[in-house]
Write an enzyme that holds these catalytic residues in place. Structure first.
Site, PDB file in Angstrom:
ATOM      1  N   PRO A  66       0.833  -1.212   0.000  1.00 30.16           N
ATOM      2  CA  PRO A  66       0.000   0.000   0.000  1.00 30.16           C
ATOM      3  C   PRO A  66       0.862   1.254   0.000  1.00 30.16           C
ATOM      4  O   PRO A  66       1.756   1.389   0.828  1.00 30.16           O
ATOM      5  CB  PRO A  66      -0.764  -0.125   1.317  1.00 30.16           C
ATOM      6  CG  PRO A  66       0.145  -0.918   2.219  1.00 30.16           C
ATOM      7  CD  PRO A  66       0.923  -1.848   1.325  1.00 30.16           C
ATOM      8  N   THR A  67       0.616   2.144  -0.925  1.00 28.93           N
ATOM      9  CA  THR A  67       1.316   3.439  -0.939  1.00 28.93           C
ATOM     10  C   THR A  67       0.287   4.525  -1.218  1.00 28.93           C
ATOM     11  O   THR A  67      -0.263   4.594  -2.323  1.00 28.93           O
ATOM     12  CB  THR A  67       2.437   3.475  -2.001  1.00 28.93           C
ATOM     13  OG1 THR A  67       1.923   3.054  -3.252  1.00 28.93           O
ATOM     14  CG2 THR A  67       3.611   2.596  -1.616  1.00 28.93           C
ATOM     15  N   GLY A  68       0.035   5.345  -0.201  1.00 26.24           N
ATOM     16  CA  GLY A  68      -1.001   6.375  -0.286  1.00 26.24           C
ATOM     17  C   GLY A  68      -0.956   7.237  -1.535  1.00 26.24           C
ATOM     18  O   GLY A  68      -1.985   7.468  -2.161  1.00 26.24           O
ATOM     19  N   GLN A 116      -5.628  -2.052   2.932  1.00 32.42           N
ATOM     20  CA  GLN A 116      -4.808  -1.640   4.091  1.00 32.42           C
ATOM     21  C   GLN A 116      -5.542  -0.599   4.920  1.00 32.42           C
ATOM     22  O   GLN A 116      -6.116   0.350   4.391  1.00 32.42           O
ATOM     23  CB  GLN A 116      -3.472  -1.068   3.594  1.00 32.42           C
ATOM     24  CG  GLN A 116      -2.583  -0.511   4.698  1.00 32.42           C
ATOM     25  CD  GLN A 116      -2.731   0.994   4.895  1.00 32.42           C
ATOM     26  OE1 GLN A 116      -3.007   1.711   3.933  1.00 32.42           O
ATOM     27  NE2 GLN A 116      -2.586   1.456   6.125  1.00 32.42           N
ATOM     28  N   HIS A 266       8.307   0.553   7.210  1.00 38.51           N
ATOM     29  CA  HIS A 266       7.535   1.508   6.401  1.00 38.51           C
ATOM     30  C   HIS A 266       8.445   2.159   5.342  1.00 38.51           C
ATOM     31  O   HIS A 266       8.316   3.346   5.041  1.00 38.51           O
ATOM     32  CB  HIS A 266       6.918   2.573   7.317  1.00 38.51           C
ATOM     33  CG  HIS A 266       5.550   3.032   6.900  1.00 38.51           C
ATOM     34  ND1 HIS A 266       4.387   2.570   7.450  1.00 38.51           N
ATOM     35  CD2 HIS A 266       5.159   3.933   5.958  1.00 38.51           C
ATOM     36  CE1 HIS A 266       3.349   3.166   6.897  1.00 38.51           C
ATOM     37  NE2 HIS A 266       3.789   3.997   5.972  1.00 38.51           N
ATOM     38  N   SER A 298      10.742  -3.157   2.718  1.00 33.01           N
ATOM     39  CA  SER A 298      11.614  -2.010   3.011  1.00 33.01           C
ATOM     40  C   SER A 298      12.996  -2.163   2.383  1.00 33.01           C
ATOM     41  O   SER A 298      13.856  -2.871   2.930  1.00 33.01           O
ATOM     42  CB  SER A 298      11.731  -1.719   4.515  1.00 33.01           C
ATOM     43  OG  SER A 298      10.438  -1.453   5.055  1.00 33.01           O
ATOM     44  N   GLY A 299      13.170  -1.536   1.254  1.00 29.21           N
ATOM     45  CA  GLY A 299      14.470  -1.489   0.599  1.00 29.21           C
ATOM     46  C   GLY A 299      14.677  -2.500  -0.518  1.00 29.21           C
ATOM     47  O   GLY A 299      15.752  -2.560  -1.101  1.00 29.21           O
ATOM     48  N   ARG A 321       8.278   1.343  -3.233  1.00 33.38           N
ATOM     49  CA  ARG A 321       8.685   2.409  -4.161  1.00 33.38           C
ATOM     50  C   ARG A 321       8.920   1.920  -5.585  1.00 33.38           C
ATOM     51  O   ARG A 321       8.658   2.663  -6.523  1.00 33.38           O
ATOM     52  CB  ARG A 321       9.937   3.100  -3.637  1.00 33.38           C
ATOM     53  CG  ARG A 321       9.679   3.944  -2.390  1.00 33.38           C
ATOM     54  CD  ARG A 321      10.927   4.685  -1.999  1.00 33.38           C
ATOM     55  NE  ARG A 321      10.779   5.466  -0.781  1.00 33.38           N
ATOM     56  CZ  ARG A 321      10.846   4.967   0.456  1.00 33.38           C
ATOM     57  NH1 ARG A 321      11.022   3.675   0.640  1.00 33.38           N
ATOM     58  NH2 ARG A 321      10.715   5.755   1.506  1.00 33.38           N
TER      59      ARG A 321
HETATM   60  C1  LIG Z   1       5.346   7.199  -0.534  1.00 36.21           C
HETATM   61  C2  LIG Z   1       4.954   6.060   0.328  1.00 36.21           C
HETATM   62  C3  LIG Z   1       3.651   5.956   0.830  1.00 36.21           C
HETATM   63  C4  LIG Z   1       3.290   4.907   1.636  1.00 36.21           C
HETATM   64  N1  LIG Z   1       1.998   4.804   2.072  1.00 36.21           N
HETATM   65  C5  LIG Z   1       1.650   3.777   2.856  1.00 36.21           C
HETATM   66  C6  LIG Z   1       0.302   3.632   3.286  1.00 36.21           C
HETATM   67  O1  LIG Z   1      -0.557   4.441   2.927  1.00 36.21           O
HETATM   68  N2  LIG Z   1       0.004   2.598   4.105  1.00 36.21           N
HETATM   69  C7  LIG Z   1       0.955   1.677   4.497  1.00 36.21           C
HETATM   70  O2  LIG Z   1       0.642   0.756   5.242  1.00 36.21           O
HETATM   71  N3  LIG Z   1       2.221   1.779   4.074  1.00 36.21           N
HETATM   72  C8  LIG Z   1       2.590   2.797   3.259  1.00 36.21           C
HETATM   73  N4  LIG Z   1       3.872   2.882   2.821  1.00 36.21           N
HETATM   74  C9  LIG Z   1       4.835   1.825   3.164  1.00 36.21           C
HETATM   75  C10 LIG Z   1       4.837   0.727   2.093  1.00 36.21           C
HETATM   76  O3  LIG Z   1       3.650  -0.029   2.151  1.00 36.21           O
HETATM   77  C11 LIG Z   1       6.016  -0.228   2.275  1.00 36.21           C
HETATM   78  O4  LIG Z   1       6.048  -0.687   3.595  1.00 36.21           O
HETATM   79  C12 LIG Z   1       7.351   0.400   1.908  1.00 36.21           C
HETATM   80  O5  LIG Z   1       7.217   1.291   0.829  1.00 36.21           O
HETATM   81  C13 LIG Z   1       8.358  -0.671   1.554  1.00 36.21           C
HETATM   82  O6  LIG Z   1       9.608  -0.134   1.316  1.00 36.21           O
HETATM   83  P1  LIG Z   1      10.181   0.206  -0.150  1.00 36.21           P
HETATM   84  O7  LIG Z   1       9.507   1.445  -0.596  1.00 36.21           O
HETATM   85  O8  LIG Z   1      11.629   0.410   0.105  1.00 36.21           O
HETATM   86  O9  LIG Z   1       9.881  -0.969  -1.056  1.00 36.21           O
HETATM   87  C14 LIG Z   1       4.245   3.931   1.998  1.00 36.21           C
HETATM   88  C15 LIG Z   1       5.546   4.014   1.483  1.00 36.21           C
HETATM   89  C16 LIG Z   1       5.904   5.062   0.652  1.00 36.21           C
HETATM   90  C17 LIG Z   1       7.297   5.125   0.104  1.00 36.21           C
END
Ligand SMILES: Cc1cc2nc3c(=O)[nH]c(=O)nc-3n(C[C@H](O)[C@H](O)[C@H](O)COP(=O)(O)O)c2cc1C
Length: 374
Positions: A66-68, A116, A266, A298-299, A321
């Site tokens: 999930p990414t808002g 989520q 996160h 994450s990463g 990402r």
């Molecule tokens: C810009 C952004 C927005 C995010 N929004 C949410 C969200 O709305 N809810 C949530 O549970 N996690 C959110 N996350 C966390 C992601 O679900 C995830 O845990 C994280 O991006 C994984 O790391 P990575 O970006 O290095 O792959 C967000 C991450 C990013 C980068």
């Protein structure tokens, strides 16, 4: 490509971590320090990264997390991500703060979709969202528990990425310098939907004054294990707790009836002093083995990172990402391209390691920092 198309403010919102970006960098460094050991002269021509997750087959161990801001990166970016995931044969997770109605994304995105949940200051509003996601038919509910305290992202404040958005001469110029985003994303919401992108999966009471909305939307720092039990009573399908970094918390989540946990910081956003999830993964796996599915994120940027996670005991890996950059660059096609790159790298690295079945990866395929093979 995402950097070029998005305004600087939105790109930083997606790309950066919090405070000094230490956790963000450390997530990468921790993965880079782990090495994978090849075994040779195994016929790997039939290698296949498919797995079964929560009883359902999928073509690789990836999940789009999930990414808002997906809907800010691309007009209806959530649906674009859902379609890319469906085409790749992996699950997609809708964020609470999506700009398109959950039912709409479910119907138009297809495939396996999870929902989520953030818990807002108004807890009952969150419970309404749980009921709505249940009735819509989402296969899993992901309860995010690492975000009860607002993130310390000074660059967002500087960039005016606040609630409500602060309009400054700097971000007006930033927007005008990115016409593809201005017309292709923001302009399309205004033209097609007659409003700016906004939260549509949380019911904000209509009688709330504008200055009260921020308080309503604050995440809830009273969140506790009882809430998880309450959600468990209400949610009939797969329940996953996202944002676990300690084995004892994973055990608690399983005790409360969660089917799975996501070991996550996160993406380096929640706390700049957080450990890298890959470093705590083995302890979490050992603590809940046989009781809960363990997912990590994450990463993770390369196929080899995904294999490191699997070798250290993860059942699947969430991508945040990587697909967000893809969707920001070119919508569904961009997200599909990001997934294709990752899947090709996973298959390639399986060949290099001499592995045919991705579930056969074990701790023996990995050398941890400081370890020497005896
Ligand atoms: C810009 C952004 C927005 C995010 N929004 C949410 C969200 O709305 N809810 C949530 O549970 N996690 C959110 N996350 C966390 C992601 O679900 C995830 O845990 C994280 O991006 C994984 O790391 P990575 O970006 O290095 O792959 C967000 C991450 C990013 C980068």
């Amino acid at each position: 490509m995402a950097r070029r198309r998005l305004t600087k403010a939105i790109f930083q919102f997606i790309d950066r971590g919090s405070e000094d970006d230490i956790a963000l960098r450390h997530n990468r460094e921790a993965l880079e320090r782990i090495k994978l050991v090849s075994r040779v002269l195994n016929d790997t021509s039939g290698r296949d990264p498919a797995i079964i997750l929560f009883g359902k087959p999928q073509t690789s161990p990836l999940i789009i997390g999930p990414t808002g801001p997906a809907g800010y990166a691309w007009y209806r970016g959530e649906t674009a991500l859902a379609r890319a995931a469906a085409k790749a044969g992996i699950p997609f997770t809708i964020a609470s703060t999506s700009n398109t109605a959950m039912e709409d994304i479910l119907a138009n995105g297809g495939g396996t979709q999870w929902y989520q949940l953030y818990v807002w200051r108004d807890m009952e509003a969150s419970m309404v969202a749980v009921g709505r996601a249940r009735d819509a038919g989402f296969e899993a509910l992901v309860l995010t528990v690492d975000s009860t305290i607002p993130y310390n992202r000074e660059f967002d404040i500087r960039n005016g990425v606040t609630f409500p958005v602060r309009i400054t001469p700097r971000n007006v110029v930033d927007t005008l310098l990115h016409p593809r985003w201005l017309f292709g994303t923001l302009g399309r919401y205004v033209l097609a939907e007659r409003h700016m992108p906004r939260y549509v999966n949380i019911r904000i009471p209509e009688n709330l004054a504008a200055k009260e909305v921020r308080g309503f939307l604050m995440k809830n720092d009273t969140l506790n294990w009882d809430f998880l039990r309450r959600v468990r009573d209400m949610w009939p399908r797969t329940l996953i707790v996202k944002g676990i970094l300690h084995p004892d918390d994973a055990v608690m989540a399983a005790d409360c009836g969660a089917d799975g946990v996501i070991v996550s910081n996160h993406g380096g956003i929640a706390s700049d002093a957080a450990p890298a999830p890959i470093d705590v993964l083995p302890a979490v796996v050992a603590a809940v083995r046989g009781r809960a599915t363990v997912i990590v994120d994450s990463g993770f940027r390369r196929g080899s990172d995904v294999l490191k996670g699997m070798a250290l005991g993860a059942d699947a890996v969430i991508i945040g990402r990587a697909t967000l950059y893809g969707v920001a660059a070119a919508g569904e096609a961009g997200a599909s391209r990001a997934l294709e790159i990752l899947e090709a790298e996973i298959r390639r690295t399986m060949g290099v390691l001499g592995v045919t079945d991705i579930k056969s990866l074990t701790r023996d395929h990995v050398i941890l920092p400081g370890q020497v093979l005896a």
